[in-house]
Structures are given as C-alpha cells and as structure tokens.
Design a protein around this motif. Structure first.
Motif, mmCIF file in Angstrom:
data_model
loop_
_atom_site.group_PDB
_atom_site.id
_atom_site.type_symbol
_atom_site.label_atom_id
_atom_site.label_comp_id
_atom_site.label_asym_id
_atom_site.label_seq_id
_atom_site.Cartn_x
_atom_site.Cartn_y
_atom_site.Cartn_z
ATOM 1 N N GLU A 131 0.920 -1.255 0.062
ATOM 2 C CA GLU A 131 0.053 0.142 -0.006
ATOM 3 C C GLU A 131 0.700 1.243 0.175
ATOM 4 O OE1 GLU A 131 -4.443 0.407 1.581
ATOM 5 O OE2 GLU A 131 -3.250 -0.985 2.701
ATOM 6 N N ASP A 132 2.014 1.382 0.561
ATOM 7 C CA ASP A 132 2.874 2.404 0.765
ATOM 8 C C ASP A 132 3.655 2.444 -0.522
ATOM 9 O OD1 ASP A 132 4.342 0.521 1.340
ATOM 10 O OD2 ASP A 132 5.126 1.088 3.274
ATOM 11 N N ARG A 134 6.349 0.777 -1.557
ATOM 12 C CA ARG A 134 7.761 0.404 -1.275
ATOM 13 C C ARG A 134 8.239 -0.909 -1.689
ATOM 14 N NH1 ARG A 134 9.662 4.304 -1.330
ATOM 15 N NH2 ARG A 134 9.407 6.215 -0.477
#
Lengths: 167, 89, 126
Positions: A131-132, A134
């Motif tokens: 979700e981030d 990364r």
C-alpha cells in the motif's frame, strides 16, 4: 521528479499524437479526409478527458526510453525460450517462489511500467504492490538465487526507468 | 507450401484450444477458469488470423481486433467481480 | 509470390504456432495457479506476435500494400497481457488459491494479500 505541465488548448500532446497515429493505422490510409478527421479527434478527445487524468511524471530522457523499449523486446524473446524450456521439463524440477522487491521508484506510471516489464520478461510475474508503494511482490517460476534475482531486476530494469523519469 | 504450413499451424492452435478447454472444465479454482478463458480468446485470435491468411482476405483483422479488445475487457470485468463482488462501484 | 517470401512467412507462422501450443500446454501441465500464470502470459503473447508478423509480411508481399492493423493488435496484446496477468494474480491472492507446497516464501503471499510490507520472520531466506 517533474510533473507534466498543462497547456490549456492541447492538454495532452503525447496522447494526442498517439491517437492521431492510431486513427491512421486503424483506417490504413493517409487520405486528406482521414488526416483531417484524425486531427480533429486527436484534438477534441484529450480536451474532454483531461480533467479525469491524474498527473504523471514526464519522460526526461527520450533516447534512453527508446533504447529501454528495444532492450525489453529482446528480453521478451529470450525469456520466452527460457519459459519454454521450463514448461517442457519435468514439474518436480521447478522451484517456484514469492519474492518481495524493494522499490526505489516513485509515482504510479513508473511503477506500472516496471511491473509490466517484470511480468513480460524473465520468468517472473508481478502480483501485488504494497500500500505504501515500497514493495513489489513477484512470483518467480524458477528461483535459484533470490538476491541475484532482486539485483538483476534492480540494475537492469529499475535503474533505466529511474533515469528516464528522473525520480 | 504456404497452404500446408497454414494447415499445420491451424491444427496446432486447435490442439491448444482443446487444452484450454480441458483446463476450463477441470480448473480447480475460479481464477484458473478465468485464465483458461483469457488464453482461449487469445488463441482464437490466432485461428481467425490464419483463416484470413487462408482466404487471402484482410477483412478478418477487424474481427481479430474486436476480439482482442472485448476479451481483455471481459477478463478485467471477471477479475473485478471476483475481487469486489461488483463490477461498477 | 516468390519462394523466399513463402519460406519466411512459413517460418514465422510455425514459430508463432509452436509458442501458442507451448503456452496452452503449460496451462494444462504446470502444477499450481501461480506457475500456470507464467505460460499463457509470456508464450502466448510472443506466439501471437509471430503469427501477426507472418501475416503482415504475407499481405505486404501479396498485395503490395502495407497492412499495419497487425502491429496495432500486437501492441495492444503486449500492453494488456501484463495487466490481465496482474489482475488474475491479485484475484488468486484474494481468493487464497493454494500455491505449491514447496513454493519458497509462502508467508510473503499473506502480506501481499494485505498489501503490507513484508515481515522478515519465518521462512524467507534473505
């Protein structure tokens, strides 16, 4: 990372050009009427849809982008022969794996491009992005060395993309 | 010679279609079946192209293009339905 | 039409046909969903590209007219194949499709479904 600048009358010049070319390809002719109609469509459709589009980072180095495209095409052919060998070999020799790849790229468009190249090239399919933004989760058909795979993807595909978009 | 090659390749693609059909019928999970459908439409594009070559007519490309677009959209819609239980939110 | 052109077209068609067959064979033979996903996305796309290039050369030689529809279809398939593969993989993760018992890093599939960063605890061998 530079975002695309917006012109009021021609909001998406690259997309307009692609629309124009695809229109001519679809009709398979360069008659003046088709050129006029294509130009009209290429001008009005972006005007109508540009408010819906999210702003994407701009391609900074065009030469490198073209070279990247050809490199990916070459890799697709090579990867296909590799996958063909794996498919024809016995199942028990396969060594499938999930791998998480740390991402240095930013922005939706570069990550999408990286995920698509990974899906098309060397024995890997990208499954999910965290979700981030990364981590990229990848499924490999046959894994021999995890660090080597991550290293190869980062140096061969991610580094040029990073340079192309300057992010 | 070319017509013979076209026949051979058509037979190959027909075998591929039968394989996809078996996977479509036996596939243990729903995603397997969607994948089989996806492959089925891509292979049928190949069959249509070969038929166009056999007839020597370029008209069949429109059909192939339409199948390519509709097939992708239907795969995306089926996946979306399985993911969210809804196609348009 | 000359024999050379026929040979080239035949070679492209045969290559494309064998890759299409191989992709479908992989779909039938490979053991679990995630490995099955590999064969159709890669082999079938290249196989169809081979068929399309063959037919493009044929129509160029036979009618002296450049047909570029095929290029459009090839490009379209090249763009959509990874997208549909990604959506299918996402669906499979969401439905908790069983992956093969010896798949490495199966715990990563859990965190991938939750779309979280991986936790390096159990069987990841980094």
């Amino acid at each position: 990372m530079k975002l695309q600048a917006r012109n009021r009358w021609i909001p998406m010049p690259a997309q307009s050009f692609i629309l124009f070319v695809v229109w001519l390809l679809l009709n398979n002719s360069v008659a003046p009427g088709q050129i006029l109609l294509g130009a009209f469509l290429a001008w009005t459709i972006p005007l109508l849809v540009s408010p819906m589009q999210a702003r994407q980072p701009r391609v900074l180095r065009h030469g490198l982008a073209v070279r990247y495209t050809f490199m990916v095409m070459y890799d697709i052919v090579v990867a296909n022969f590799e996958v063909a060998m794996r498919v024809l070999g016995p199942n028990r020799r396969l060594n499938p794996a999930f791998v998480a790849i740390p991402l240095d790229l930013e922005g939706d468009l570069p990550i999408t491009l990286l995920a698509s190249t990974i899906s098309l090239t060397p024995g890997t399919v990208s499954t999910e992005v965290s979700e981030d933004r990364r981590w990229l989760y990848v499924h490999a058909l046959h894994l021999e060395n995890e660090t080597a795979l991550i290293e190869q993807i980062k140096s061969r595909y991610e580094a040029p993309l990073k340079e192309i978009f300057g992010c | 010679m070319l017509s013979m090659t076209i026949t051979i390749v058509s037979v190959m693609i027909c075998i591929a279609l039968v394989m996809n059909l078996i996977r479509l019928l036996t596939g243990p999970d729903l995603p397997d079946r969607i994948l089989a459908l996806d492959t089925l439409y891509i292979n049928s594009i190949g069959l249509i192209l070969l038929f166009g070559l056999y007839k020597g007519s370029a008209l069949y490309f429109e059909g192939a293009l339409l199948i390519a677009m509709l097939g992708f959209v239907s795969t995306a819609a089926l996946c979306k339905y399985l993911l969210r239980g809804d196609i348009i939110e | 039409m000359s024999t050379t052109v026929e040979l080239i077209v035949s070679a492209f068609l045969l290559m494309g046909g064998s890759f299409v067959l191989l992709g479908s064979f992989g779909l039938l033979k490979l053991p679990d969903f995630f490995t099955r996903l590999h064969a159709p996305t890669k082999a079938t796309t290249l196989g169809l590209a081979g068929l399309l290039i063959g037919s493009m050369i044929y129509f160029f030689a036979a009618e002296q007219r450049l047909m570029v529809h095929e290029l459009l279809i090839t490009l379209f398939l090249l763009i959509t194949a990874p997208v549909s593969a990604h959506m299918l993989a996402k669906t499979a993760l969401h439905h908790q499709v069983k992956s093969l018992q010896r798949t490495q890093g199966r715990s990563l599939a859990e965190s991938a479904r939750e779309r979280q960063a991986p936790s390096f605890s159990e069987d990841t061998n980094l």
